[in-house]
Design a protein around this motif. Structure first.
Motif, PDB file in Angstrom:
ATOM      1  N   THR A 187       0.833  -1.205   0.000  1.00 36.07           N
ATOM      2  CA  THR A 187       0.000   0.000   0.000  1.00 36.07           C
ATOM      3  C   THR A 187       0.867   1.255   0.000  1.00 36.07           C
ATOM      4  O   THR A 187       0.579   2.222  -0.712  1.00 36.07           O
ATOM      5  N   THR A 188       1.934   1.247   0.783  1.00 33.29           N
ATOM      6  CA  THR A 188       2.831   2.401   0.835  1.00 33.29           C
ATOM      7  C   THR A 188       3.469   2.661  -0.526  1.00 33.29           C
ATOM      8  O   THR A 188       3.592   3.819  -0.952  1.00 33.29           O
ATOM      9  N   LEU A 189       3.855   1.604  -1.223  1.00 31.65           N
ATOM     10  CA  LEU A 189       4.439   1.782  -2.553  1.00 31.65           C
ATOM     11  C   LEU A 189       3.431   2.397  -3.519  1.00 31.65           C
ATOM     12  O   LEU A 189       3.816   3.138  -4.436  1.00 31.65           O
ATOM     13  N   SER A 190       2.150   2.117  -3.314  1.00 30.48           N
ATOM     14  CA  SER A 190       1.135   2.700  -4.201  1.00 30.48           C
ATOM     15  C   SER A 190       1.057   4.211  -4.060  1.00 30.48           C
ATOM     16  O   SER A 190       0.548   4.897  -4.945  1.00 30.48           O
ATOM     17  N   ASP A 234      -6.055   9.260  -0.699  1.00 26.62           N
ATOM     18  CA  ASP A 234      -5.595   7.877  -0.856  1.00 26.62           C
ATOM     19  C   ASP A 234      -4.722   7.426   0.310  1.00 26.62           C
ATOM     20  O   ASP A 234      -4.635   6.225   0.594  1.00 26.62           O
ATOM     21  N   TYR A 235      -4.069   8.373   0.987  1.00 22.32           N
ATOM     22  CA  TYR A 235      -3.148   7.992   2.048  1.00 22.32           C
ATOM     23  C   TYR A 235      -3.856   7.377   3.252  1.00 22.32           C
ATOM     24  O   TYR A 235      -3.235   6.708   4.072  1.00 22.32           O
ATOM     25  N   SER A 236      -5.162   7.594   3.352  1.00 22.93           N
ATOM     26  CA  SER A 236      -5.909   6.982   4.442  1.00 22.93           C
ATOM     27  C   SER A 236      -5.940   5.465   4.323  1.00 22.93           C
ATOM     28  O   SER A 236      -6.184   4.761   5.313  1.00 22.93           O
ATOM     29  N   SER A 237      -5.688   4.937   3.121  1.00 23.49           N
ATOM     30  CA  SER A 237      -5.732   3.487   2.941  1.00 23.49           C
ATOM     31  C   SER A 237      -4.623   2.776   3.718  1.00 23.49           C
ATOM     32  O   SER A 237      -4.739   1.579   4.008  1.00 23.49           O
ATOM     33  N   LEU A 238      -3.545   3.494   4.075  1.00 25.33           N
ATOM     34  CA  LEU A 238      -2.485   2.868   4.870  1.00 25.33           C
ATOM     35  C   LEU A 238      -3.012   2.458   6.247  1.00 25.33           C
ATOM     36  O   LEU A 238      -2.589   1.445   6.807  1.00 25.33           O
ATOM     37  N   ILE A 239      -3.936   3.237   6.787  1.00 22.60           N
ATOM     38  CA  ILE A 239      -4.541   2.886   8.077  1.00 22.60           C
ATOM     39  C   ILE A 239      -5.265   1.551   7.968  1.00 22.60           C
ATOM     40  O   ILE A 239      -5.087   0.650   8.795  1.00 22.60           O
ATOM     41  N   TRP A 240      -6.078   1.410   6.909  1.00 21.41           N
ATOM     42  CA  TRP A 240      -6.841   0.174   6.742  1.00 21.41           C
ATOM     43  C   TRP A 240      -5.932  -0.995   6.400  1.00 21.41           C
ATOM     44  O   TRP A 240      -6.153  -2.115   6.880  1.00 21.41           O
ATOM     45  N   ALA A 241      -4.916  -0.753   5.570  1.00 23.18           N
ATOM     46  CA  ALA A 241      -4.000  -1.842   5.205  1.00 23.18           C
ATOM     47  C   ALA A 241      -3.247  -2.354   6.424  1.00 23.18           C
ATOM     48  O   ALA A 241      -3.069  -3.570   6.590  1.00 23.18           O
ATOM     49  N   THR A 242      -2.798  -1.439   7.263  1.00 20.01           N
ATOM     50  CA  THR A 242      -2.088  -1.843   8.486  1.00 20.01           C
ATOM     51  C   THR A 242      -3.014  -2.628   9.412  1.00 20.01           C
ATOM     52  O   THR A 242      -2.631  -3.647   9.987  1.00 20.01           O
ATOM     53  N   LEU A 243      -4.255  -2.149   9.533  1.00 19.44           N
ATOM     54  CA  LEU A 243      -5.228  -2.827  10.393  1.00 19.44           C
ATOM     55  C   LEU A 243      -5.552  -4.222   9.860  1.00 19.44           C
ATOM     56  O   LEU A 243      -5.552  -5.208  10.620  1.00 19.44           O
ATOM     57  N   TYR A 244      -5.800  -4.325   8.559  1.00 18.60           N
ATOM     58  CA  TYR A 244      -6.099  -5.628   7.969  1.00 18.60           C
ATOM     59  C   TYR A 244      -4.902  -6.570   8.085  1.00 18.60           C
ATOM     60  O   TYR A 244      -5.065  -7.772   8.351  1.00 18.60           O
ATOM     61  N   GLY A 245      -3.690  -6.041   7.849  1.00 15.33           N
ATOM     62  CA  GLY A 245      -2.502  -6.874   7.960  1.00 15.33           C
ATOM     63  C   GLY A 245      -2.332  -7.455   9.344  1.00 15.33           C
ATOM     64  O   GLY A 245      -1.918  -8.612   9.517  1.00 15.33           O
ATOM     65  N   ILE A 296       4.545   9.850   1.780  1.00 17.25           N
ATOM     66  CA  ILE A 296       3.273  10.553   1.949  1.00 17.25           C
ATOM     67  C   ILE A 296       3.484  12.061   1.922  1.00 17.25           C
ATOM     68  O   ILE A 296       2.739  12.802   1.265  1.00 17.25           O
ATOM     69  N   GLY A 297       4.518  12.532   2.627  1.00 17.59           N
ATOM     70  CA  GLY A 297       4.817  13.965   2.634  1.00 17.59           C
ATOM     71  C   GLY A 297       5.126  14.481   1.245  1.00 17.59           C
ATOM     72  O   GLY A 297       4.701  15.579   0.866  1.00 17.59           O
ATOM     73  N   ALA A 298       5.857  13.676   0.467  1.00 11.78           N
ATOM     74  CA  ALA A 298       6.182  14.080  -0.898  1.00 11.78           C
ATOM     75  C   ALA A 298       4.911  14.192  -1.738  1.00 11.78           C
ATOM     76  O   ALA A 298       4.732  15.148  -2.506  1.00 11.78           O
ATOM     77  N   GLY A 299       3.998  13.238  -1.574  1.00 13.19           N
ATOM     78  CA  GLY A 299       2.750  13.284  -2.322  1.00 13.19           C
ATOM     79  C   GLY A 299       1.893  14.480  -1.954  1.00 13.19           C
ATOM     80  O   GLY A 299       1.298  15.130  -2.824  1.00 13.19           O
ATOM     81  N   VAL A 300       1.827  14.783  -0.663  1.00 12.58           N
ATOM     82  CA  VAL A 300       1.049  15.939  -0.216  1.00 12.58           C
ATOM     83  C   VAL A 300       1.652  17.231  -0.746  1.00 12.58           C
ATOM     84  O   VAL A 300       0.928  18.137  -1.184  1.00 12.58           O
TER      85      VAL A 300
END
Length: 301
Positions: free
Chosen positions: A101-104, A244-255, A275-279
């Motif tokens: 997810t982070t790579l995405s 889109d960065y909110s998906s890291l929360i869900w990915a970490t939780l699911y993992g 994430i900072g670079a994307g923002v």
């Protein structure tokens, strides 16, 4: 007729899409773990969308909404979309969920590079610095030479992000003349034709639970794609992509809940850089879009 921009709605749609997509990717990874082959999962991800949308529109007497005078553009979108789908769902099978997810999140970095190389856009120090910081984050997470992040899996994850950058631009262009539901329908219809050709090689007998997983993947994939496309219809790519960065929360939780995987320290060190670079890129592009003169854009970059 020009589409009225509704930034707040676009952000909420993209936020919902991030949750739906994170759940979808988790289900794909889980379903593959039960023994269902990847090729068949791809088919069931795309195919249910076609009858769902067709029946829904037919019930309302609105099948005309699927008409298009730009089928060649839909075909190009389908080709890129299928490549992107293989990579997007393939990366979580090769990598831990949080890391893939982070790579995405590197999609904005590739968008900047594509703008410079293909569109010949002038990119200034702000965005080039963000790109450098983002790729530094990738190096920290991937730790070249370490088994935690297999090189092939990392390459697939980055390839998925690159394809999303291309597809987002393509969807934005299609949205000028096509409705979100038509874009989703024709992608699903065209990709299903290709994926069905592989079913004889991938299809196996399934348990009722596996069938439930496959059907859920198809329905959720339809919902996620509609949300993503609608968000790009009502808002600028640079503005909505931050959700889109909110998906890291869900990915970490699911993992953690499903596979008992907790990201290592390197992921938590590299993820903020990406994430900072994307923002920063999203903020800079939003700022530049409000400057009326191209010369002023260059001067302020």
């Amino acid at each position: 007729m020009p589409v009225v921009q509704r930034p707040a709605l676009a952000l909420m749609l993209r936020l919902a899409a991030a949750f739906a997509l994170a759940t979808l990717i988790m289900l794909v990874k889980y379903t593959a773990g039960t023994g269902v082959r990847f090729g068949e999962i791809l088919f069931w991800r795309a195919a249910p969308t076609v009858p769902i949308l067709a029946l829904w529109l037919a019930a309302q007497g609105q099948l005309a909404r699927l008409r298009s005078r730009r089928m060649s553009a839909h075909v190009r979108r389908a080709v890129l979309g299928m490549i992107g789908m293989v990579m997007t769902f393939g990366a979580p099978l090769l990598l831990p969920l949080a890391e893939s997810t982070t790579l995405s999140f590197t999609t904005p970095l590739f968008a900047v590079v594509l703008s410079a190389l293909i569109l010949s856009e002038r990119i200034g120090p702000w965005r080039w610095s963000a790109v450098a910081a983002g790729f530094a984050g990738i190096v920290i997470i991937a730790q070249p030479g370490h088994a935690h992040m297999p090189p092939f899996g990392t390459a697939v994850g980055l390839g998925a992000a690159f394809m999303v950058a291309l597809i987002s631009i393509q969807i934005r262009d299609l949205s000028r003349t096509e409705e979100p539901i038509a874009i989703v329908f024709w992608f699903s219809a065209l990709s299903s034709v290709v994926f069905v050709l592989g079913l004889p090689f991938f299809s196996t007998a399934h348990s009722p639970f596996q069938w439930l997983l496959l059907i859920t993947i198809g329905v959720l994939g339809c919902i996620a794609q509609l949300l993503l496309t609608a968000a790009l219809r009502f808002g600028q790519v640079a503005s909505v992509i931050v959700m889109d960065y909110s998906s890291l929360i869900w990915a970490t939780l699911y993992g953690w809940l499903v596979w008992d995987q907790i990201p290592p320290a390197t992921t938590w060190l590299g993820a903020p850089l990406i994430i900072g670079a994307g923002v920063l890129i999203a903020w800079r592009e939003h700022h530049l879009s409000r400057i009326p003169s191209p010369l002023a854009s260059v001067a302020n970059e």
